[in-house]
Design an enzyme around this catalytic site. Structure first.
Site, PDB file in Angstrom:
ATOM      1  N   ASP A 213       0.830  -1.206   0.000  1.00  0.00           N
ATOM      2  CA  ASP A 213       0.000   0.000   0.000  1.00  0.00           C
ATOM      3  C   ASP A 213       0.866   1.257   0.000  1.00  0.00           C
ATOM      4  O   ASP A 213       0.350   2.368  -0.126  1.00  0.00           O
ATOM      5  CB  ASP A 213      -0.996   0.001   1.156  1.00  0.00           C
ATOM      6  CG  ASP A 213      -0.355  -0.059   2.531  1.00  0.00           C
ATOM      7  OD1 ASP A 213       0.888  -0.168   2.606  1.00  0.00           O
ATOM      8  OD2 ASP A 213      -1.087  -0.014   3.536  1.00  0.00           O
ATOM      9  N   SER A 214       2.179   1.073   0.077  1.00  0.00           N
ATOM     10  CA  SER A 214       3.109   2.185  -0.146  1.00  0.00           C
ATOM     11  C   SER A 214       2.940   2.783  -1.531  1.00  0.00           C
ATOM     12  O   SER A 214       3.427   3.886  -1.801  1.00  0.00           O
ATOM     13  CB  SER A 214       4.558   1.710   0.039  1.00  0.00           C
ATOM     14  OG  SER A 214       4.801   0.519  -0.683  1.00  0.00           O
TER      15      SER A 214
ATOM     16  N   ASP B 161      -1.070  -6.124  -0.309  1.00  0.00           N
ATOM     17  CA  ASP B 161      -1.466  -5.504   0.949  1.00  0.00           C
ATOM     18  C   ASP B 161      -2.967  -5.286   1.020  1.00  0.00           C
ATOM     19  O   ASP B 161      -3.594  -4.864   0.031  1.00  0.00           O
ATOM     20  CB  ASP B 161      -0.789  -4.134   1.091  1.00  0.00           C
ATOM     21  CG  ASP B 161       0.453  -4.179   1.954  1.00  0.00           C
ATOM     22  OD1 ASP B 161       0.634  -5.150   2.689  1.00  0.00           O
ATOM     23  OD2 ASP B 161       1.244  -3.216   1.887  1.00  0.00           O
TER      24      ASP B 161
ATOM     25  N   LYS C 140      -1.436  -9.383   2.838  1.00  0.00           N
ATOM     26  CA  LYS C 140      -0.693  -8.940   4.023  1.00  0.00           C
ATOM     27  C   LYS C 140      -1.554  -8.011   4.853  1.00  0.00           C
ATOM     28  O   LYS C 140      -2.203  -7.103   4.307  1.00  0.00           O
ATOM     29  CB  LYS C 140       0.609  -8.236   3.638  1.00  0.00           C
ATOM     30  CG  LYS C 140       1.429  -7.799   4.873  1.00  0.00           C
ATOM     31  CD  LYS C 140       2.844  -7.379   4.506  1.00  0.00           C
ATOM     32  CE  LYS C 140       2.903  -6.007   3.871  1.00  0.00           C
ATOM     33  NZ  LYS C 140       2.464  -4.923   4.816  1.00  0.00           N
TER      34      LYS C 140
ATOM     35  N   GLU D 263      -1.576  -5.601   8.540  1.00  0.00           N
ATOM     36  CA  GLU D 263      -0.781  -4.967   9.576  1.00  0.00           C
ATOM     37  C   GLU D 263      -1.418  -5.205  10.938  1.00  0.00           C
ATOM     38  O   GLU D 263      -2.641  -5.224  11.075  1.00  0.00           O
ATOM     39  CB  GLU D 263      -0.653  -3.460   9.320  1.00  0.00           C
ATOM     40  CG  GLU D 263       0.145  -3.123   8.072  1.00  0.00           C
ATOM     41  CD  GLU D 263       0.357  -1.625   7.896  1.00  0.00           C
ATOM     42  OE1 GLU D 263       0.047  -0.858   8.839  1.00  0.00           O
ATOM     43  OE2 GLU D 263       0.848  -1.219   6.835  1.00  0.00           O
TER      44      GLU D 263
ATOM     45  N   GLU E  66       9.128  -4.321  10.874  1.00  0.00           N
ATOM     46  CA  GLU E  66       9.542  -3.023  10.338  1.00  0.00           C
ATOM     47  C   GLU E  66       9.987  -2.075  11.435  1.00  0.00           C
ATOM     48  O   GLU E  66       9.291  -1.877  12.432  1.00  0.00           O
ATOM     49  CB  GLU E  66       8.406  -2.369   9.541  1.00  0.00           C
ATOM     50  CG  GLU E  66       8.807  -1.012   8.973  1.00  0.00           C
ATOM     51  CD  GLU E  66       7.845  -0.443   7.943  1.00  0.00           C
ATOM     52  OE1 GLU E  66       8.080   0.698   7.486  1.00  0.00           O
ATOM     53  OE2 GLU E  66       6.870  -1.129   7.594  1.00  0.00           O
TER      54      GLU E  66
END
Length: 277
Positions: free
Chosen positions: A49-50, A88, A118, A120, A186
């Site tokens: 999602d970056s 993501d 993925k 978070e 991270e």
């Protein structure tokens, strides 16, 4: 490891089996051309999602939508033949309930052809991870600094310092126990990342973590040096493509202004037919 061997082995179970073995090579990708380049060398390709910050100029990943992730996931899928493709889940697409997470993750997998998603979070999403895995959706977890929680963290700060190490450790253990087949660590202290890697049974993938992690990931645009003014401590720049691109564009602009481009070799020479007077 050859592309043929990787094509036969790269799935969530084979990544899980790499625990403690040859480090897992991971990069992000958001477009088909970049996906083709990284696929030749990587074990895992992440549509992060970056993309919101890297390609769309957003100030954080918070504004990324499910539709954006599907669109870029489809683009990357066209360029990936060998690596494991992971997409993501964006902010707001899985936090409400396990049912919401399943509905949206199933859409992402069906529409992009990815092999896993993925999420978070740690303890807070363990139930959701367990729910997804039980229904056939492989999950990569992400703990430590979770960019979707940047507002709660008060910025992109190192997580797990001092007594906060217990929280990050608990998060990593929770996602492993819930059935995630790997976890991104991270921006955590090196010693903590090393200890987590030794403690849990699933591969750790570091970004600003430790060389002891079972794999490493970077944002591809960062490691290629496409952003000349962005130099986080944990990124090693393997190229300076941003400066190279700026130099190339400047040369093009000057050639156009001086009428040096296009030259005779760039146009289609053909005499005009005679016109009646």
């Amino acid at each position: 490891m050859s592309a043929t061997a990787r094509a036969k082995s790269l799935n969530p179970q084979s990544i899980l089996a790499r625990k403690g073995g040859v480090p897992i090579v991971c990069l992000t990708a958001y477009t088909t051309p970049i996906a083709r380049i990284v696929d030749a060398h990587c074990d895992l390709v992440l549509v992060g999602d970056s993309v919101g910050m890297v390609l769309h100029g957003l100030p954080s990943t918070i504004g990324v939508t499910l539709e954006m992730m599907v669109l870029h996931g489809q683009a990357v899928r066209r360029g990936v033949e060998n690596a494991l493709l992971v997409v993501d889940m964006p902010f707001g697409s899985y936090e409400e309930s396990p049912a919401q997470a399943f509905r949206n993750a199933a859409r992402v997998m069906a529409e992009t052809g990815c092999a896993a998603v993925k999420l978070e979070g740690g303890v807070s999403v363990a139930e959701t991870i367990r729910f997804l895995v039980a229904r056939g959706i492989p999950v990569v977890a992400h703990v430590g600094l979770t960019p979707q929680g940047v507002n709660a963290f008060g910025g992109y700060t190192v997580q797990g310092r001092g007594r906060d190490a217990d929280r990050v450790f608990a998060d990593a253990r929770a996602v492993a126990a819930a059935g995630a087949f790997s976890v991104v660590l991270e921006k955590v202290p090196e010693a903590l990342a090393r200890a987590i890697t030794a403690d849990i049974a699933i591969p750790t993938i570091g970004i600003g973590a430790s060389p002891a992690c079972d794999g490493q990931i970077l944002v591809v645009d960062d490691m290629l040096g496409l952003f000349t003014d962005f130099r986080p401590k944990f990124v090693r720049r393997y190229g300076e493509l941003g400066q190279a691109a700026a130099t190339a564009v400047a040369a093009y602009a000057e050639d156009v202004r001086q009428r040096r481009f296009p030259g005779p070799e760039h146009v289609f020479a053909e005499a005009l037919p005679a016109r009646p007077s």
